[in-house]
Design an enzyme around this catalytic site. Structure first.
Site, PDB file in Angstrom:
ATOM      1  N   LYS A  93       0.800  -1.234   0.000  1.00 22.97           N
ATOM      2  CA  LYS A  93       0.000   0.000   0.000  1.00 22.97           C
ATOM      3  C   LYS A  93       0.830   1.280   0.000  1.00 22.97           C
ATOM      4  CE  LYS A  93      -4.516  -1.402   1.360  1.00 22.97           C
ATOM      5  NZ  LYS A  93      -4.375  -2.851   1.693  1.00 22.97           N
ATOM      6  N   GLU A 115      -9.463   7.060   3.651  1.00 22.82           N
ATOM      7  CA  GLU A 115     -10.322   6.084   4.312  1.00 22.82           C
ATOM      8  C   GLU A 115      -9.450   4.888   4.659  1.00 22.82           C
ATOM      9  OE1 GLU A 115      -9.785   6.103   1.136  1.00 22.82           O
ATOM     10  OE2 GLU A 115      -9.424   3.969   0.725  1.00 22.82           O
ATOM     11  N   SER A 383       1.573  -9.772  -1.077  1.00 25.65           N
ATOM     12  CA  SER A 383       1.236  -8.351  -0.949  1.00 25.65           C
ATOM     13  C   SER A 383       1.568  -7.756   0.406  1.00 25.65           C
ATOM     14  CB  SER A 383      -0.242  -8.125  -1.278  1.00 25.65           C
ATOM     15  OG  SER A 383      -1.066  -8.943  -0.468  1.00 25.65           O
TER      16      SER A 383
HETATM   17  C1  LIG Z   1      -5.252  -3.866   1.435  1.00 27.53           C
HETATM   18  C2  LIG Z   1      -4.521  -5.099   1.136  1.00 27.53           C
HETATM   19  C3  LIG Z   1      -4.909  -5.953   0.073  1.00 27.53           C
HETATM   20  C4  LIG Z   1      -6.136  -5.733  -0.755  1.00 27.53           C
HETATM   21  O1  LIG Z   1      -6.136  -4.574  -1.505  1.00 27.53           O
HETATM   22  P1  LIG Z   1      -5.898  -4.582  -3.092  1.00 27.53           P
HETATM   23  O2  LIG Z   1      -6.235  -3.203  -3.502  1.00 27.53           O
HETATM   24  O3  LIG Z   1      -6.801  -5.601  -3.687  1.00 27.53           O
HETATM   25  O4  LIG Z   1      -4.483  -4.924  -3.300  1.00 27.53           O
HETATM   26  C5  LIG Z   1      -4.138  -7.063  -0.199  1.00 27.53           C
HETATM   27  N1  LIG Z   1      -3.049  -7.363   0.542  1.00 27.53           N
HETATM   28  C6  LIG Z   1      -2.648  -6.581   1.573  1.00 27.53           C
HETATM   29  C7  LIG Z   1      -1.443  -6.974   2.343  1.00 27.53           C
HETATM   30  C8  LIG Z   1      -3.366  -5.426   1.903  1.00 27.53           C
HETATM   31  O5  LIG Z   1      -2.964  -4.665   2.938  1.00 27.53           O
END
Ligand SMILES: *Cc1c(COP(=O)(O)O)cnc(C)c1O
Length: 429
Positions: A93, A115, A383
């Site tokens: 993020k 948000e 992610s």
């Molecule tokens: C917020 C988040 C997501 C989901 O958000 P996307 O916009 O779909 O990427 C996925 N993985 C992590 C670690 C997050 O913090």
């Protein structure tokens, strides 16, 4: 095809999806933002400054890691992980928060708002604001504030104001409504840092562009480490869809690469029990964009459920819907139980606690990798890291000790971990 895909039309449409469905008062601010983004994102000074911050502050490039023990365990294709969990603040993020904060500062804004659901985007925004000397207000559903105390505390320590939102279901969608309201009122000195590839144009394309560094890096790293630019499969979890599109964009024109997005399948097929927009959703408008939405027959936005807060949202980024229509990306989902199994699998085989969001991609990989040839390469976007989810995982395991586990994933591990530890907190049932 690819060019048209990468650039939505002048009104911000990806085919029939996207656009700007906002009150009149937001049309001028969105036009201003769009013009500023178009201008600055092309300038070398802006791009160099962002690149320096990403390299020296955030920790880019993140590693590409060959997961040899996971590969061995699954017994099929070779698995590579793109390590966004190692980015500062623990998830992808920050790429977007830093990009938008720098844009806000360049535009002469003094204040940003955001948000947040689980608090991850709020923490990323508070971090970027502290770094750039911007004042920061984060809207967060009161219910989410309660569930994610640690992130509320982190944001406050970073100097941000956290405003609990008491309206509606007191969760993410109410926090977005409140952010839009604030923005209308304070647009002169305020920029709204939206956290995924959602909302009205230019957000879906701007947020995507700030994240495409994920796929661009992975492609080059794969060439260096495995001798090819093209994995056979590239996959990621899909909440709003920002980490997925950040990975996919680098491979869209490379038709050899099979692309897979994994949604939160929750605990059942009934509306309200999952967040699988591509399975149970229909076309609608939410938060300024036309896309797939989970809604009832009257068009009321449905409740959603996922064990992972980051996937628990009733709409998906509009570009993903076009990619689905074109057959370029496959979308699927895994259940809460499977995601927990994926969490345990990666933890135990590689020493990596994945975010529960990312664990959805791991779980789907555990299903398909054993059936792929050993010479194939599967690239997974990790992610984020899972420290934030430890409590949720333990709670889940405590509540589901006696459940049968899907054999497709149980074959490679896992829920029994709970038995190893005896009765977890929460005690006797
Ligand atoms: C917020 C988040 C997501 C989901 O958000 P996307 O916009 O779909 O990427 C996925 N993985 C992590 C670690 C997050 O913090």
């Amino acid at each position: 095809m690819a060019r048209a895909l990468l650039r939505p039309d002048a009104q911000g449409y990806f085919g029939p999806y996207g656009g700007r469905f906002v009150p009149e008062t937001l049309m001028a601010p969105l036009a201003e933002l769009s013009a500023a983004y178009n201008r600055w994102s092309r300038k070398r000074t802006f791009r160099n400054e962002l690149r320096d911050i990403l390299a020296h502050y955030a920790g880019r490039p993140t590693p590409l890691y060959f997961a040899s023990r996971l590969t061995e365990k699954l017994g099929g294709a070779r698995v590579y992980l793109k390590r966004e969990d190692l980015l500062h603040t623990g998830a992808h993020k920050l790429n977007n928060a830093l990009g938008q904060a720098l844009l806000a500062k360049t535009m002469g804004k003094e204040r940003v708002i955001a948000e947040t659901g689980a608090g991850q985007h709020g923490v990323a925004t508070a971090t970027a604001s502290a770094l750039m000397g911007l004042s920061c207000t984060v809207y967060m559903g009161a219910e989410d504030c309660r569930r994610q105390r640690l992130n509320v505390d982190r944001m406050r320590l970073l100097g941000a104001e956290v405003v609990p939102v008491e309206s509606g279901s007191r969760t993410l969608k109410d926090a977005i409504n409140e952010s839009l309201r604030d923005w209308v009122t304070n647009v002169r000195n305020t920029h709204y840092i939206l956290g995924s590839v959602l909302g009205p144009d230019p957000y879906p394309r701007m947020v995507r562009d700030f994240h495409r560094v994920i796929g661009d890096e992975a492609r080059r790293q794969l060439k260096k480490q495995a001798g090819t630019y093209s994995p056979d499969v590239a996959m990621a979890c899909v909440g709003g869809g920002s980490n997925a599109i950040g990975l996919f964009t680098a491979f869209i024109e490379d038709r050899k690469v099979r692309l897979i997005g994994v949604e939160g399948g929750g605990r059942g097929e009934t509306l309200g029990e999952h967040a699988a927009r591509f399975d149970g959703g229909s076309l609608g408008v939410l938060h300024g964009t036309r896309t797939m939405v989970l809604q009832d027959r009257e068009g009321q936005i449905a409740a959603t459920h996922s064990v992972s807060a980051g996937l628990d949202y009733p709409a998906v980024g509009p570009e993903h819907v076009l990619l689905r229509d074109l057959g370029r990306v496959e979308y699927t989902h895994v259940s809460d139980a499977e995601a927990i199994a994926g969490f345990q699998l990666l933890s135990e085989t590689e020493g990596l606690l994945p975010a529960l969001e990312s664990a959805h991609a791991i779980a789907h990989a555990a299903k398909i990798v054993p059936h792929l040839p050993k010479r194939d390469i599967v690239l997974i976007n990790l992610s984020g890291r899972g420290d934030k989810d430890v409590e949720s995982v333990l709670e889940y395991l405590a509540e589901h000790q006696d459940d049968a586990v899907d054999p497709e994933i149980a074959g490679v591990s896992v829920h029994p971990a709970v038995h190893k530890w005896g009765t977890p907190r929460g005690g006797q049932r």
